[in-house]
Scaffold this motif. Structure first.
Motif, short mmCIF file in Angstrom:
data_model
loop_
_atom_site.label_atom_id
_atom_site.label_comp_id
_atom_site.label_asym_id
_atom_site.label_seq_id
_atom_site.Cartn_x
_atom_site.Cartn_y
_atom_site.Cartn_z
N THR A 149 53.85 -55.78 7.72
CA THR A 149 52.54 -56.08 8.31
C THR A 149 52.50 -57.46 8.95
O THR A 149 51.60 -57.75 9.74
CB THR A 149 51.40 -55.95 7.27
OG1 THR A 149 51.65 -56.82 6.16
CG2 THR A 149 51.26 -54.51 6.80
N TYR B 33 52.32 -57.03 12.58
CA TYR B 33 51.14 -56.38 13.17
C TYR B 33 50.39 -57.36 14.08
O TYR B 33 50.53 -58.58 13.94
CB TYR B 33 50.19 -55.91 12.07
CG TYR B 33 50.60 -54.64 11.37
CD1 TYR B 33 51.91 -54.25 11.23
CD2 TYR B 33 49.64 -53.81 10.81
CE1 TYR B 33 52.27 -53.08 10.56
CE2 TYR B 33 49.98 -52.65 10.14
CZ TYR B 33 51.30 -52.29 10.03
OH TYR B 33 51.65 -51.14 9.37
N SER C 52 48.91 -46.72 10.69
CA SER C 52 49.70 -47.75 11.38
C SER C 52 50.68 -47.12 12.36
O SER C 52 50.88 -47.63 13.47
CB SER C 52 50.47 -48.60 10.37
OG SER C 52 49.58 -49.32 9.56
N PHE D 87 51.73 -49.59 15.35
CA PHE D 87 51.91 -50.90 14.73
C PHE D 87 53.22 -50.96 13.95
O PHE D 87 53.71 -52.03 13.61
CB PHE D 87 50.77 -51.23 13.76
CG PHE D 87 49.44 -51.47 14.41
CD1 PHE D 87 49.31 -51.73 15.77
CD2 PHE D 87 48.30 -51.46 13.64
CE1 PHE D 87 48.08 -51.96 16.34
CE2 PHE D 87 47.06 -51.69 14.20
CZ PHE D 87 46.94 -51.94 15.56
#
Length: 125
Positions: A26, A29, A85, A90
């Motif tokens: 993440t 992201y 995601s 992402f």
């Protein structure tokens, strides 16, 4: 140094590794997701090992099973956030597949641990 029971569990070790992996993934992201998916995925990925650890400290198998249920639920929440995601591009296909495989392995182990506690109560859901 004393080794707590939860540290001996393979499922707890996997959960820790998945939380670390989640934070690393993440980190890539978009910054506007800082308070969205990044935050939610971080919280629920950390919730899994925390609830496994807390559950092992409970005195009754009923409460131990309850905390493993919470850990299982957090795992499925993370799975859904990973799917979202992927749909939003992402996360790469490889990272998605790896996360999915890790989550499947971990949820099977959490479920087995929960069933162990429930079977000792002679209760099946």
């Amino acid at each position: 140094m004393y080794i707590y029971f939860f540290k001996k569990l393979d499922v707890w070790k996997e959960a820790i590794q998945l939380a670390v992996k989640t934070y690393k993934i993440t980190d890539l992201y978009p910054s506007e997701e800082k308070f969205g998916l990044i935050s939610q995925m971080g919280r629920c990925s950390v919730s899994v090992p925390l609830n496994i650890a807390e559950g092992t400290t409970r005195l009754t198998n009923k409460y131990k099973a309850c905390f493993t249920t919470i850990a299982y639920s957090s795992s499925l929440e993370l799975l859904n956030q990973t799917i979202i995601s992927k749909e939003l591009d992402f996360i790469s296909e490889d990272n998605y597949k790896n996360m999915r495989l890790d989550l499947e392995s971990m949820t099977h182990k959490i479920n087995a641990l929960r069933n162990h506690f429930l079977n000792s109560l002679n209760i099946l859901f």
